[in-house]
Design a protein around this motif. Structure first.
Motif, PDB file in Angstrom:
ATOM      1  N   ILE A  19     -11.053  -2.946   9.024  1.00 34.17           N
ATOM      2  CA  ILE A  19     -10.341  -3.396   8.165  1.00 34.17           C
ATOM      3  C   ILE A  19      -9.295  -2.215   7.799  1.00 34.17           C
ATOM      4  O   ILE A  19      -9.670  -1.415   6.857  1.00 34.17           O
ATOM      5  N   LEU A  20      -7.961  -2.369   8.041  1.00 38.23           N
ATOM      6  CA  LEU A  20      -6.939  -1.359   7.467  1.00 38.23           C
ATOM      7  C   LEU A  20      -6.468  -1.973   6.254  1.00 38.23           C
ATOM      8  O   LEU A  20      -5.264  -2.701   6.320  1.00 38.23           O
ATOM      9  N   GLU A  21      -6.530  -1.365   5.194  1.00 38.31           N
ATOM     10  CA  GLU A  21      -6.117  -1.773   3.899  1.00 38.31           C
ATOM     11  C   GLU A  21      -5.085  -0.583   3.310  1.00 38.31           C
ATOM     12  O   GLU A  21      -5.515   0.538   2.983  1.00 38.31           O
ATOM     13  N   THR A  22      -3.797  -1.150   3.090  1.00 38.49           N
ATOM     14  CA  THR A  22      -2.924  -0.325   2.338  1.00 38.49           C
ATOM     15  C   THR A  22      -2.431  -0.776   1.281  1.00 38.49           C
ATOM     16  O   THR A  22      -1.426  -0.310   0.699  1.00 38.49           O
ATOM     17  N   VAL A  23      -2.833  -1.684   0.500  1.00 40.71           N
ATOM     18  CA  VAL A  23      -2.470  -2.394  -0.632  1.00 40.71           C
ATOM     19  C   VAL A  23      -3.669  -2.377  -1.838  1.00 40.71           C
ATOM     20  O   VAL A  23      -4.893  -2.694  -1.540  1.00 40.71           O
ATOM     21  N   LYS A  24      -3.395  -1.825  -2.904  1.00 43.13           N
ATOM     22  CA  LYS A  24      -4.162  -1.699  -3.876  1.00 43.13           C
ATOM     23  C   LYS A  24      -3.883  -2.657  -5.040  1.00 43.13           C
ATOM     24  O   LYS A  24      -2.858  -2.500  -5.756  1.00 43.13           O
ATOM     25  N   THR A  25      -4.661  -3.604  -5.424  1.00 44.72           N
ATOM     26  CA  THR A  25      -4.466  -4.611  -6.700  1.00 44.72           C
ATOM     27  C   THR A  25      -5.671  -4.628  -7.556  1.00 44.72           C
ATOM     28  O   THR A  25      -6.802  -4.286  -7.085  1.00 44.72           O
ATOM     29  N   TYR A  32     -10.705   1.131   6.929  1.00 50.73           N
ATOM     30  CA  TYR A  32      -9.885   2.316   7.195  1.00 50.73           C
ATOM     31  C   TYR A  32      -9.033   2.274   5.735  1.00 50.73           C
ATOM     32  O   TYR A  32      -8.391   1.499   5.452  1.00 50.73           O
ATOM     33  N   LEU A  33      -9.057   3.383   5.052  1.00 53.70           N
ATOM     34  CA  LEU A  33      -8.247   3.467   3.755  1.00 53.70           C
ATOM     35  C   LEU A  33      -7.546   4.752   3.708  1.00 53.70           C
ATOM     36  O   LEU A  33      -7.910   5.780   4.260  1.00 53.70           O
ATOM     37  N   LYS A  86      -7.172   9.899  -0.101  1.00 53.36           N
ATOM     38  CA  LYS A  86      -7.287   9.996  -1.583  1.00 53.36           C
ATOM     39  C   LYS A  86      -7.138   8.775  -2.276  1.00 53.36           C
ATOM     40  O   LYS A  86      -6.725   8.628  -3.256  1.00 53.36           O
ATOM     41  N   SER A  87      -7.270   7.842  -1.204  1.00 48.29           N
ATOM     42  CA  SER A  87      -7.139   6.372  -2.171  1.00 48.29           C
ATOM     43  C   SER A  87      -8.357   5.787  -2.542  1.00 48.29           C
ATOM     44  O   SER A  87      -9.581   6.214  -1.751  1.00 48.29           O
ATOM     45  N   SER A  88      -8.528   4.657  -3.277  1.00 47.25           N
ATOM     46  CA  SER A  88      -9.632   4.075  -3.678  1.00 47.25           C
ATOM     47  C   SER A  88      -9.322   2.360  -4.180  1.00 47.25           C
ATOM     48  O   SER A  88      -8.047   2.232  -4.285  1.00 47.25           O
ATOM     49  N   LEU A  89     -10.315   1.539  -3.935  1.00 46.83           N
ATOM     50  CA  LEU A  89     -10.018   0.266  -4.298  1.00 46.83           C
ATOM     51  C   LEU A  89     -11.000  -0.112  -5.465  1.00 46.83           C
ATOM     52  O   LEU A  89     -11.942   0.444  -5.501  1.00 46.83           O
ATOM     53  N   PRO A  90     -10.376  -1.206  -6.185  1.00 52.35           N
ATOM     54  CA  PRO A  90     -11.364  -1.506  -7.500  1.00 52.35           C
ATOM     55  C   PRO A  90     -12.579  -2.234  -7.027  1.00 52.35           C
ATOM     56  O   PRO A  90     -13.294  -2.688  -7.818  1.00 52.35           O
ATOM     57  N   VAL A  91     -12.998  -2.375  -5.913  1.00 55.56           N
ATOM     58  CA  VAL A  91     -14.042  -3.229  -5.123  1.00 55.56           C
ATOM     59  C   VAL A  91     -14.810  -2.116  -4.299  1.00 55.56           C
ATOM     60  O   VAL A  91     -14.108  -1.461  -3.562  1.00 55.56           O
ATOM     61  N   ASP A  92     -16.011  -2.607  -4.468  1.00 53.76           N
ATOM     62  CA  ASP A  92     -16.906  -1.970  -3.183  1.00 53.76           C
ATOM     63  C   ASP A  92     -17.315  -3.230  -2.367  1.00 53.76           C
ATOM     64  O   ASP A  92     -18.066  -3.976  -2.639  1.00 53.76           O
ATOM     65  N   PHE A  93     -16.863  -2.936  -1.041  1.00 51.81           N
ATOM     66  CA  PHE A  93     -17.231  -4.020  -0.138  1.00 51.81           C
ATOM     67  C   PHE A  93     -18.645  -3.711   0.559  1.00 51.81           C
ATOM     68  O   PHE A  93     -19.176  -4.321   1.515  1.00 51.81           O
ATOM     69  N   GLY A  94     -19.388  -2.523   0.414  1.00 51.89           N
ATOM     70  CA  GLY A  94     -20.634  -2.063   0.885  1.00 51.89           C
ATOM     71  C   GLY A  94     -20.709  -1.859   2.197  1.00 51.89           C
ATOM     72  O   GLY A  94     -21.566  -2.089   3.134  1.00 51.89           O
ATOM     73  N   ILE A  95     -19.648  -1.389   2.831  1.00 57.70           N
ATOM     74  CA  ILE A  95     -19.240  -0.907   4.362  1.00 57.70           C
ATOM     75  C   ILE A  95     -18.786   0.755   4.235  1.00 57.70           C
ATOM     76  O   ILE A  95     -18.451   0.907   3.417  1.00 57.70           O
ATOM     77  N   PRO A  96     -19.000   1.216   5.479  1.00 56.43           N
ATOM     78  CA  PRO A  96     -18.366   2.583   5.432  1.00 56.43           C
ATOM     79  C   PRO A  96     -16.884   2.771   5.411  1.00 56.43           C
ATOM     80  O   PRO A  96     -16.184   1.948   5.541  1.00 56.43           O
ATOM     81  N   ILE A  97     -16.346   3.693   4.858  1.00 56.84           N
ATOM     82  CA  ILE A  97     -15.170   3.917   4.536  1.00 56.84           C
ATOM     83  C   ILE A  97     -14.595   5.161   5.246  1.00 56.84           C
ATOM     84  O   ILE A  97     -15.379   6.424   5.238  1.00 56.84           O
ATOM     85  N   GLU A  98     -13.697   5.189   6.207  1.00 57.12           N
ATOM     86  CA  GLU A  98     -13.070   6.080   6.532  1.00 57.12           C
ATOM     87  C   GLU A  98     -11.398   6.237   6.397  1.00 57.12           C
ATOM     88  O   GLU A  98     -10.644   5.463   6.438  1.00 57.12           O
ATOM     89  N   TYR A  99     -11.104   7.544   6.156  1.00 55.04           N
ATOM     90  CA  TYR A  99      -9.847   7.762   5.609  1.00 55.04           C
ATOM     91  C   TYR A  99      -8.823   8.456   6.516  1.00 55.04           C
ATOM     92  O   TYR A  99      -9.106   8.822   7.633  1.00 55.04           O
ATOM     93  N   LEU A 100      -7.484   7.745   6.601  1.00 54.90           N
ATOM     94  CA  LEU A 100      -6.583   8.026   7.521  1.00 54.90           C
ATOM     95  C   LEU A 100      -5.339   9.015   6.699  1.00 54.90           C
ATOM     96  O   LEU A 100      -5.194   8.730   5.446  1.00 54.90           O
ATOM     97  N   SER A 101      -5.111   9.958   7.381  1.00 58.67           N
ATOM     98  CA  SER A 101      -4.196  10.950   6.776  1.00 58.67           C
ATOM     99  C   SER A 101      -2.901  10.235   6.919  1.00 58.67           C
ATOM    100  O   SER A 101      -2.499   9.425   7.496  1.00 58.67           O
TER     101      SER A 101
END
Length: 376
Positions: free
Chosen positions: A5-11, A37-38, A41-56
């Protein structure tokens, strides 16, 4: 499958993250592995309980508190960064780290960025999910969608209740039904029982001039149901003028036992608990965009097995196909009064029908079917 899941929006407590959660939960149920996929240096206000891999490519661009000019600059910055995030995702796809990439709340701007990136040539499917396309944005969407026809692994899925693309010749655009939105941590009871008073929930932000709350309350009170029904109203004004008008309305009906007000905004689980606390949801939406974009609150109501009172512009395809409530006319308060009275007088008798039809809706718009349509 391993699906990113490639997420580029933070609310803060927004629909985007709830939609992501629903998809992630269903991926797990169907035996897939999900990864987020995030941007770096970003974070979301929720924890989905899945691995996070960061994109440059830079962190998520946040519009919170930005003025008009700054928003223009931030929009340009976001598009530039989106191209870099897409390039980083492409590198992961080339290493076959995942079997598919999902962008869950895309717009035509995402496709504009895609054309400038390497991701258009992805060796794995890249699936863009659009939450409806309104007439204003349709020409821009079609322009970008047609450019995507040359990209064999780019899949465009529009969640909609209608077909506005019959004569547009865009074979790479697939129309799929949206899913019912089951809130996290809320127990759903698919069996409807009658009790008094029947609680009708009227929730959302209050904007003076947009919703005639005073007139709607009067139409309800004039039904004179002798305590058989209660109207529960969220008093959440958006500015000082709205707040003053809402205070006037609350004072006017303070002594009315069948009307109850809940003050302020309600977020997160408290919002879903509020939806769950009533028997019927009154959805007084008048903006014509809801002819083209499906309403999250409507699909929350369906998932929670709540009959609805809905306006003609609010996803009319639902009430046309399923007896899950009644259409109401907010432009004619005398007619609204009659509609409310007829609905409430027949409510107990109609409960078995509402229950059966809500079960049918939940089967036809299930998250399982939605995900299969997304991934097929």
């Amino acid at each position: 499958m391993r699906v990113a899941i490639l997420e580029t929006v933070k609310t803060q407590g927004g629909f985007e993250q709830e939609f992501d959660r629903l998809i992630i939960d269903e991926l797990k149920k169907q035996g897939h592995e999900a990864v987020l996929y995030l941007p770096e240096k970003s974070s979301l206000p929720v924890d989905f309980g899945i691995p996070i891999e960061y994109l440059s490519g830079g962190e998520i661009v946040d519009y919170e508190g930005a003025g008009k000019l700054k928003k223009i600059w931030l929009s340009i910055q976001r598009e530039r960064r989106r191209v870099r995030w897409f390039n980083a995702a492409y590198e992961k796809a080339c290493r076959h780290e995942v079997d598919a990439i999902l962008l869950t709340t895309a717009t035509y701007r995402y496709l504009r960025s895609l054309h400038k990136s390497q991701l258009k040539d992805s060796p794995v499917p890249v699936i863009f999910i659009f939450l409806g396309v309104n007439p204003h944005e349709k020409p821009k969407f079609l322009k970008q969608a047609r450019r995507c026809q040359a990209y064999k692994n780019i899949k465009l899925k529009v969640t909609t209740l209608r077909n506005d693309f019959r004569e547009d010749n865009v074979p790479n655009v697939e129309l799929i039904h949206p899913p019912v939105l089951i809130p996290e941590g809320v127990t759903v009871t698919p069996h409807l029982t009658y009790h008094e008073p029947v609680r009708i929930g009227f929730f959302g932000h209050y904007r003076k001039g947009e919703k005639d709350v005073d007139g709607i309350i009067k139409a309800f009170v004039d039904c004179q149901l002798g305590g058989k029904a209660e109207l529960v109203i969220q008093a959440a004004p958006t500015d000082p003028e709205d707040a003053a008008d809402m205070e006037r309305i609350m004072e006017k009906y303070a002594a009315e036992p069948s009307v109850r007000f809940i003050k302020g905004k309600v977020l997160g689980k408290a919002w879903y608990d509020l939806l769950q606390s009533v028997d019927v949801l009154f959805l007084p939406y008048s903006n014509e965009r809801y002819l083209y974009n499906w309403s999250a609150v409507y699909f929350n109501a369906l998932a929670l097995y709540k009959p609805v009172l809905a306006t003609p512009v609010l996803n009319p395809e639902v009430l046309a196909a399923y007896t899950v409530g009644r259409e109401v006319d907010l432009n004619d308060l005398d007619r609204l009064h009659q509609q409310l009275k007829a609905f409430l007088e027949s409510y107990e008798e109609m409960l078995p029908t509402y229950e059966k039809e809500l079960q049918r809706v939940n089967a036809d718009f299930s998250t399982a079917l939605f995900l299969r349509n997304v991934l097929k």
